[in-house]
Scaffold this active site. Sequence first.
Site, PDB file in Angstrom:
ATOM      1  N   HIS A  88       1.139  -0.817  -0.067  1.00  0.00           N
ATOM      2  CA  HIS A  88      -0.508   0.324   0.082  1.00  0.00           C
ATOM      3  C   HIS A  88       0.639   1.451  -0.161  1.00  0.00           C
ATOM      4  O   HIS A  88       2.050   0.814   0.703  1.00  0.00           O
ATOM      5  CB  HIS A  88      -0.590  -0.260   1.022  1.00  0.00           C
ATOM      6  CG  HIS A  88      -1.923  -1.001   0.920  1.00  0.00           C
ATOM      7  ND1 HIS A  88      -2.152  -2.104   0.180  1.00  0.00           N
ATOM      8  CD2 HIS A  88      -2.183  -2.339   2.654  1.00  0.00           C
ATOM      9  CE1 HIS A  88      -2.910  -2.834   0.793  1.00  0.00           C
ATOM     10  NE2 HIS A  88      -3.105  -2.994   1.943  1.00  0.00           N
ATOM     11  N   GLU A 113      -2.783  -0.823   8.085  1.00  0.00           N
ATOM     12  CA  GLU A 113      -4.227  -1.697   8.019  1.00  0.00           C
ATOM     13  C   GLU A 113      -4.009  -2.409   8.529  1.00  0.00           C
ATOM     14  O   GLU A 113      -2.134  -2.649   9.110  1.00  0.00           O
ATOM     15  CB  GLU A 113      -4.377  -2.343   6.571  1.00  0.00           C
ATOM     16  CG  GLU A 113      -4.035  -3.243   6.160  1.00  0.00           C
ATOM     17  CD  GLU A 113      -4.578  -3.949   4.672  1.00  0.00           C
ATOM     18  OE1 GLU A 113      -5.037  -3.266   4.306  1.00  0.00           O
ATOM     19  OE2 GLU A 113      -3.847  -5.241   4.138  1.00  0.00           O
ATOM     20  N   HIS A 241       3.335  -7.986   1.200  1.00  0.00           N
ATOM     21  CA  HIS A 241       1.814  -8.609   1.709  1.00  0.00           C
ATOM     22  C   HIS A 241       1.522  -9.440   0.890  1.00  0.00           C
ATOM     23  O   HIS A 241       1.165  -8.828  -0.275  1.00  0.00           O
ATOM     24  CB  HIS A 241       1.295  -8.213   2.755  1.00  0.00           C
ATOM     25  CG  HIS A 241       0.916  -7.186   2.847  1.00  0.00           C
ATOM     26  ND1 HIS A 241       1.674  -6.046   2.470  1.00  0.00           N
ATOM     27  CD2 HIS A 241      -0.877  -6.924   2.570  1.00  0.00           C
ATOM     28  CE1 HIS A 241      -0.227  -5.257   2.790  1.00  0.00           C
ATOM     29  NE2 HIS A 241      -1.342  -5.551   1.912  1.00  0.00           N
ATOM     30  N   ARG A 260      -0.310  -3.390  -7.215  1.00  0.00           N
ATOM     31  CA  ARG A 260      -0.639  -4.819  -7.595  1.00  0.00           C
ATOM     32  C   ARG A 260       0.824  -5.544  -8.158  1.00  0.00           C
ATOM     33  O   ARG A 260       0.742  -4.640  -9.065  1.00  0.00           O
ATOM     34  CB  ARG A 260      -1.372  -5.703  -7.316  1.00  0.00           C
ATOM     35  CG  ARG A 260      -3.082  -5.350  -6.631  1.00  0.00           C
ATOM     36  CD  ARG A 260      -3.944  -5.944  -7.114  1.00  0.00           C
ATOM     37  NE  ARG A 260      -4.842  -5.874  -6.277  1.00  0.00           N
ATOM     38  CZ  ARG A 260      -6.152  -4.580  -6.746  1.00  0.00           C
ATOM     39  NH1 ARG A 260      -5.771  -3.620  -7.476  1.00  0.00           N
ATOM     40  NH2 ARG A 260      -6.654  -4.611  -5.692  1.00  0.00           N
TER      41      ARG A 260
END
Length: 396
Positions: A88, A113, A241, A260
């Site tokens: 992110h 997050e 991750h 991504r």
Amino acid sequence: MELTGWVKNYEWGKNGIHSAVAQLAMANDPDFVLKDDEPYAEMWMGTHFCGVSIVKETGETLDRALKMELPYLFKVLSIKKALSIQVHPNKCEAERLHAERPEIYKDSNHKPEMCIALTPFLALVGFQPIDDIIDNIDEFQPLSKLIGKEAVHELHQKRDTESLKACYEILMRSDDAKIAACLKEIAKKYTKELESNELLNVFNKINADFPGDVGVLSLFFLNLIHLKPGQGIYLGANEIHAYLEGECVECMACSDNVIRAGLTPKYKDVEQLISSVIYEGKPARCKLFMPYRIDDFVEVFAPPVDDFAVIHVAISHTVDTYKLEIQKYGSIMLTLTGKRIVNLTTKDGPKEITVSRGSIIYIPVEAAPAIEFLHTEDCGDDFSAYIATYNYFRLA
């Protein structure tokens, strides 16, 4: 305010009643129609425009009812098939990416997050220690061949972030045919090595789900983490991750920005991921995020950002009344098990709301300094709920 969550049917979600998202949606919304062959991946709770919650009583969206946006986005995830290898962006990157490609990067916010497991949960999080990565490259010769002698030698000699970055860049930019050949050879000739490294089952599963995908080879670079229910991980900006399997609650800054680069049919922004990711190797145990306990019934996951914190309330069915102290910030509570009457103050005065599995309520600022969880006559189960809120715990 009682809320209805927004359900997302991404293809990686669990199907039908097997999905906790579907189960909670059925309990939450009497109009929800379950389809056995439909994947139910996420339930969103908050004000993000891609999935804003609805106020049950009025049908109004939560952002309009509040006349503001919440700084966090709260979710439940039910994962059958791996999510993408991703990072992110930080705040500056998010602003730039949104300005340049708003069709891909939907907003200008960062997205730290927190993930808290509801079931046994499997994830790839951060790079392994460099010595462990070297051992993997040496043991799995097709991988060593794919990366190349020069970069592998450099990694052996320097054992630093720059040489790790060089190897991972070569891997992620490799030709599709060479990646597919590498995976085929590992699957065929390295079963014993995969098994001895406790990677055989997960390798076979994600290789079957994403044949020929470079993301499968990230297994040899990233930490494979097994979370037990109640355990959490925190993912700051630029931490690589991928969630692989299981169910969790997730809270993040109010954003849907994802860079991504593998294990996905969606757009892969490989160059941006390579540029953004933090190349720092640490053991898997360092990736667990430990909550701190308030008392016997409450623990708090408070990350190093202001946007959000998550409060876990777990009250035994033998306890008649519990008072939770809170501060003047709007919060969202999701009930997972048990049944309680929540006694709180609103702008219209005192109010009692009966909550049970699937109940989602907005706790207004007027509810401070405390809300009460009262016993109900038919409450035979222990009560468990998660509350997303602004991270006022950093102010203490």
